[in-house]
Structure formats: C-alpha cells, structure tokens
Write a protein that holds these residues in place. Structure first.
Motif, short mmCIF file in Angstrom:
data_model
loop_
_atom_site.label_atom_id
_atom_site.label_comp_id
_atom_site.label_asym_id
_atom_site.label_seq_id
_atom_site.Cartn_x
_atom_site.Cartn_y
_atom_site.Cartn_z
N PHE A 250 0.80 -1.30 0.05
CA PHE A 250 0.09 -0.04 -0.14
C PHE A 250 0.73 1.18 -0.11
O PHE A 250 1.55 1.42 0.83
CB PHE A 250 -0.91 -0.28 1.11
CG PHE A 250 -1.72 -1.22 1.29
CD1 PHE A 250 -3.37 -0.97 0.71
CD2 PHE A 250 -1.32 -2.45 1.95
CE1 PHE A 250 -3.91 -2.26 0.72
CE2 PHE A 250 -2.25 -3.50 2.04
CZ PHE A 250 -3.38 -3.32 1.40
N TRP B 114 -7.10 2.54 1.95
CA TRP B 114 -6.92 1.70 0.81
C TRP B 114 -7.99 0.78 0.85
O TRP B 114 -8.43 0.28 1.63
CB TRP B 114 -5.47 1.36 0.61
CG TRP B 114 -4.33 2.11 0.67
CD1 TRP B 114 -3.71 2.48 -0.48
CD2 TRP B 114 -3.78 2.81 1.61
NE1 TRP B 114 -2.36 3.39 -0.12
CE2 TRP B 114 -2.61 3.60 1.07
CE3 TRP B 114 -3.98 2.99 3.29
CZ2 TRP B 114 -1.76 4.38 1.99
CZ3 TRP B 114 -2.97 3.82 3.91
CH2 TRP B 114 -1.95 4.43 3.15
N THR C 17 -5.28 -2.98 -3.51
CA THR C 17 -4.27 -1.95 -2.91
C THR C 17 -4.49 -0.57 -3.59
O THR C 17 -3.33 0.17 -3.07
CB THR C 17 -2.82 -2.37 -3.21
OG1 THR C 17 -2.54 -2.52 -4.52
CG2 THR C 17 -2.98 -4.09 -2.54
#
Length: 581
Positions: free
Chosen positions: A504, A537, A542
C-alpha cells in the motif's frame, strides 16, 4: 484452271484439318491433361467461357493507375505493388463521421484521458515535485521554462509557492545562492576580530588547565550533580487522578466501565461484521491534551471507551458514545507517555513513558497499582493476551531487549536479547503462542513465548525499519508501516512471508510511527501520515480510495471501530482526537 486450284486449296485445308484433328486426338490419348492447367496458353475466351477469377489465386493487389485516378486505397488489402504516397497511406477511411463524438473524444489520444506529450523527466525530479505537491500543494509546471521566475512557473497553490519561495520537501532554509559566501583573503576584513583562516580571533583566550584545588572543587560539584540527578531519576513521579464526571456510578451502581445497552448496536457481538463504508466527514473532536497525542486504544471487546496518552505526560479516558465526555485523567509520568495497553477485561491498563517507567493503573478508580523499570526507555508495552497469563507483560526497550515482568512480584522473569537496535513493536500472533517484534535494526523477529531465542529472523537489504505493526481482524496478516513510505503485508501464520502483491503506497510517513488499522470486514486499510492526512486503501486492489485532511500536524494513529461500519478515530500531534463517519 481456276477450278483445279480451288480443289487443291480445299484438299489442303481438309488434309490440314484432318492432320490437326489426328494430332489433337493423339495428344489427348497420350497426355490427358486437365483443361485448367493449359488455360493460360490459350487466348482469353468469351463471357460464356471460364472466367478469370477462377484462374487468379493471388491476393488482390492495388494498381497504381487505380489510386492515381482517385480510387481509395482499401485498408483491407494485403499487398501493395508500388510505393504509395504518405497521403494515400494515411488518408481517412471512407464513411460518415460520428456526429455523437464530443470534441474531446474526436481529438487525437494516446491514452484514456487524452494525449500525453512525451517528455523526459529525471526520476528524482519527478519524485521531488510529486512529494512537494503532496505536502505543500504546489509543484513546478513542466511546460514552462524553469529559468523564468514568476507565478506562472508553479501549478497548484501558487500563493504557498511564493510564500515558501519555491522550496521543495528536500530543501530547507536558504538556497545556495542566498547562503553566506566563503570568506576569501580579500574579504577577511569584513568580519570583526578575524585574522585569517589559521589564526585565532583577536579576543580569543587559551583555556588553562585547572590547578589541583580548582580540580577538587570541580569534582565535588560534578559528583553532587550526578548524585542529585540520580536521586531524581530513581524516585518515580507522584501519581494522582482527576475524575471529570459528577457521579462515578449510576443509579444501579454501575461505573463507566459497564458496556452501554442503548447505543443501537450490540457491542458484545462477535459475529461476522457488517459491510464497511468509507468515512466522509468529521462528527466529533475530543480536545483536552495540551500537546501531541502519542497513541489511542479502544476498550477491549466493546470499544465504548477510548484511552489516549500524550506528550503532556497525561493519560485520558473518553466516552465514545453518548455525550463523548472526558471521564478521567491519569497523572503520574514526568515525561511524555509513549504507549498504552489494556488488559483483556479493560479493568487495568499499562503505560510506558520516556521517564523510563512502566506503570499499571486501575481503569475504574485511577489508582496506580505498581510500576516497573530497568533504567531504560520502554518503547512499547503489551499484556500477554492469554487469560491464564494476564499477570505477565512484555516491553520493548531502548537497549535492544524485550523484557518480561510478572506484575504480581514486580520482577523480571525473562529477557529476549537478540535485536541489534531499539525494539519498536510487539504483536502477538498464532493464538498468542508467539509474538512478532520489529526494531530499529530493520529486522522482524518471531519468538515462541518464554523462549529467549528467535525461531524466525526476517531481514532483507531492501527492508526499512517498521515502527508500527497491526494484526488483521482474521489473524492471518500483519500490516507493517515501513519507513520507505509503504505498508508491507506479512503472513501471520507459519512462514511469515512477505505478500508482494499487497503493498500500500501513496502516503508519506518517513520518520513517523503512524499506526495502521483494518476495517472489521477486512475490506479497507487505514493509516495516518506525516502531513496529517487520513489515507484509506482498498484491501483487495491496494488502490488508495480516499484521503482526508484530518490534522494540522502528523496523524500518528487511526483506529477503525470494531463494531461500527464507517467510524474511524484519528489522533495527531496537534493534540486532538477526531471521530469520522
């Protein structure tokens, strides 16, 4: 005579025809050939005979004369027998134009959003401008010559750019051109009392070595100072507590630790969580800390209370539902509080501070039950989550050790000494049989409980320090905030492998231990960043879904309420704790 000649001619022709017919028949008898094979030897026949199309097996070929006369070059052709002009090759196809195309759709495009002009940008320059835009809101306009200094040179917050004089995130203070020039031989006279690069100043004095009597006095003074400082350090600060509500108990004799039943959700349920949604707006601010908030923890299981510790040396307990009041303040540390941790029932909690003490508090009465120290700064502290081991605590210390205390005796019962740097986090995994620790040595180690040798050591040259780690609600993943501005995901079962598909990015956290959290249904990952923003996120893809400006300074922690579908609590170094929905 004429009759005779005529008969001879006719006879000759008859004989020729007979010979021709005989020869033909003989050829036919000797070599029976398919008529298609000899068709090219014969002249073109009439319309009733075989057509040319049957004989021509070659692909269609464009003829130069046809193109020059204005006939369009068909794009379906496979072969061209001459060199056509550029205009012919790239002429538009015949047919009506689409009247429903917008001007943007009809324009030439090489990507979905439009036409991107190719440009060479240095990777470092691009990253510098991206981070500057993310932090300050402005960046250099790549289409403008950078040598021209004007407001048109920047895009975004032009006023901020002029205010900061165009400084990027990698620059601070004066630019090179504005710094004081080095003193050369001719300019030495401009500085007062400066005689040259190797000479002393005019009023500079040599420090003489003290005499024996002076040395004795100095030794006595330093000894007194050390003794005085040691006494101050040895004595823990006096603990006290302040109750901020009028009545500690309600009409049934229940304290604020009792889980409320009138908030509209079942706070005791441990069923499958409902589908979660992105928080959109701020609905409450808890303000009471005078300095930055270091950490926040929700009451175990129910989450109806919120515990916060701050750099103002205080710990506060807040309501999450109802009037959202501040219930109690715990005062007992002489320096900033670094970490806090509830026990399984929430009746007690631990606090670790930079005064080198770990203190055990009663959540209901505010009394300090006991304190522990090994003369080193504790960076993180945790109760053992097992019900039969609630009397044991572990703390990651600044001297590279993980120390285990028994709160009943106050003694150290185990030391895990394998890290090469200060220990930042401790996270229990695998039904609390093991725990994972991260350190400033950029490694991740996995330990069996009560065995002081790590059985798993994870360290790669590309890894950075990971000062914040969170276990996912399903217990399968560890989210680690890495100092290279990304969140890494490790498996929390068996092999503890890095999940390379789940990284992320998009936030800036370098230098700050911003706490990560998951939504209860495992569909979102949330984290604060150095710019005070709350980042959300999507777990599966992601992708960075949402970003909210949450705090004026660093957003150090973000917690998703375990029983709410869209409530997130954040805290920052501006001293505020905010609730988002």
């Amino acid at each position: 005579m004429s009759a005779a000649i005529a008969s001879l001619v006719s006879y000759g022709s008859d004989s020729d025809s007979e010979n021709e017919s005989e020869s033909n028949t003989s050829v036919e008898k000797v070599n029976p050939v398919d008529p298609d094979a000899t068709a090219h030897l014969k002249p073109l026949q009439s319309e009733n005979s075989m057509s040319l199309a049957v004989l021509n097996s070659a692909p269609e070929v464009a003829v130069k004369e046809a193109v020059e006369t204005g006939i369009h070059l068909d794009p379906a052709l496979k072969e061209v027998t001459y060199n056509p002009t550029y205009e012919t090759m790239f002429a538009p196809e015949f047919g009506p134009t689409n009247p429903f195309k917008s001007q943007q759709m009809a324009a030439p495009r090489n990507m979905l959003s439009g036409y991107a002009e190719p440009a060479h940008v240095n990777d470092f320059m691009f990253e510098q401008q991206r981070r500057t835009f993310s932090s300050y809101g402005y960046a250099l306009d790549p289409s403008v010559d950078t040598h021209e200094s004007s407001s048109n040179t920047y895009i975004g917050a032009v006023e901020e750019a002029e205010k900061h004089k165009g400084l990027t995130v990698f620059e601070s203070g004066l630019k090179k051109s504005q710094k004081r020039k080095k003193v050369k031989g001719g300019d030495a006279g401009e500085i007062d009392n400066y005689l040259g690069p190797w000479a002393k100043y005019a009023d500079e004095k040599d420090v003489a070595k003290p005499t024996e009597d002076e040395q004795k006095e100095l030794d006595e003074i330093t000894a007194k100072r050390q003794k005085k400082g040691r006494n101050e350090e040895d004595a823990p600060s006096e603990e006290k507590t302040i109750l901020h509500v009028k009545d500690m108990y309600d009409y049934q004799g229940r304290s604020y630790l009792h889980v409320p039943q009138d908030v509209g959700i079942n706070l005791r349920s441990a069923d499958t969580p409902d589908k979660c949604y992105l928080p959109k707006k701020q609905i409450h601010v808890w303000s009471g800390h005078t300095k930055g908030v270091s950490a926040i923890r929700l009451f175990p299981n129910s989450g109806h209370l919120l515990l916060s510790c701050s750099m103002d040396c205080k710990i506060k307990l807040w309501e999450v539902y109802g009037e959202r009041r501040c219930l109690r303040t715990f005062i007992g540390h002489s320096k900033a509080v670094r970490d806090i941790c509830f026990n399984n029932t929430g009746t007690q909690f631990l606090s670790a501070a930079y005064d080198r003490y770990i203190k055990l508090w009663d959540s209901e009465t505010g009394q300090c039950i006991s304190h522990f120290t090994n003369r080193k700064v504790p960076y993180c502290v945790k109760f053992n989550p097992d019900e039969d081991k609630q009397n044991l605590l572990v703390a990651g210390m600044s001297d590279k050790k993980i120390v285990q205390w028994d709160i009943r005796t106050g003694e150290v019962v185990q030391e895990y000494d394998r890290h090469l740097g200060a220990v930042n986090t401790i996270t229990f995994v695998d039904e609390n049989r093991r725990f994972v620790s991260t350190s400033d040595d950029k490694s991740l180690r996995v330990w069996e409980w009560d065995i002081p040798v790590d059985f798993k050591y994870i360290a790669e040259p590309s890894m950075h320090s990971m000062p914040a780690v969170t276990l996912s609600p399903n217990g399968k993943w560890l989210a680690c905030q890495s100092m290279d501005n990304q969140i890494l995901i490790f498996g929390a079962q068996n092999r503890f492998r890095l999940n390379k598909k789940k990284v992320f990015k998009g936030h800036m956290v370098a230098g700050y231990a911003c706490q990560v959290d998951f939504s209860p249904d495992m569909s979102y990952v949330v984290s604060g960043d150095a710019d005070g923003k709350l980042n959300i996120w999507d777990w599966k893809t992601t992708k960075l879904y949402h970003r909210i400006k949450a705090h004026d300074k660093v957003c150090i922690s973000a917690l998703w309420h375990p029983h709410e579908t869209s409530k997130v609590i954040t805290c920052g170094w501006d001293g505020q704790i905010k609730l988002w929905d």
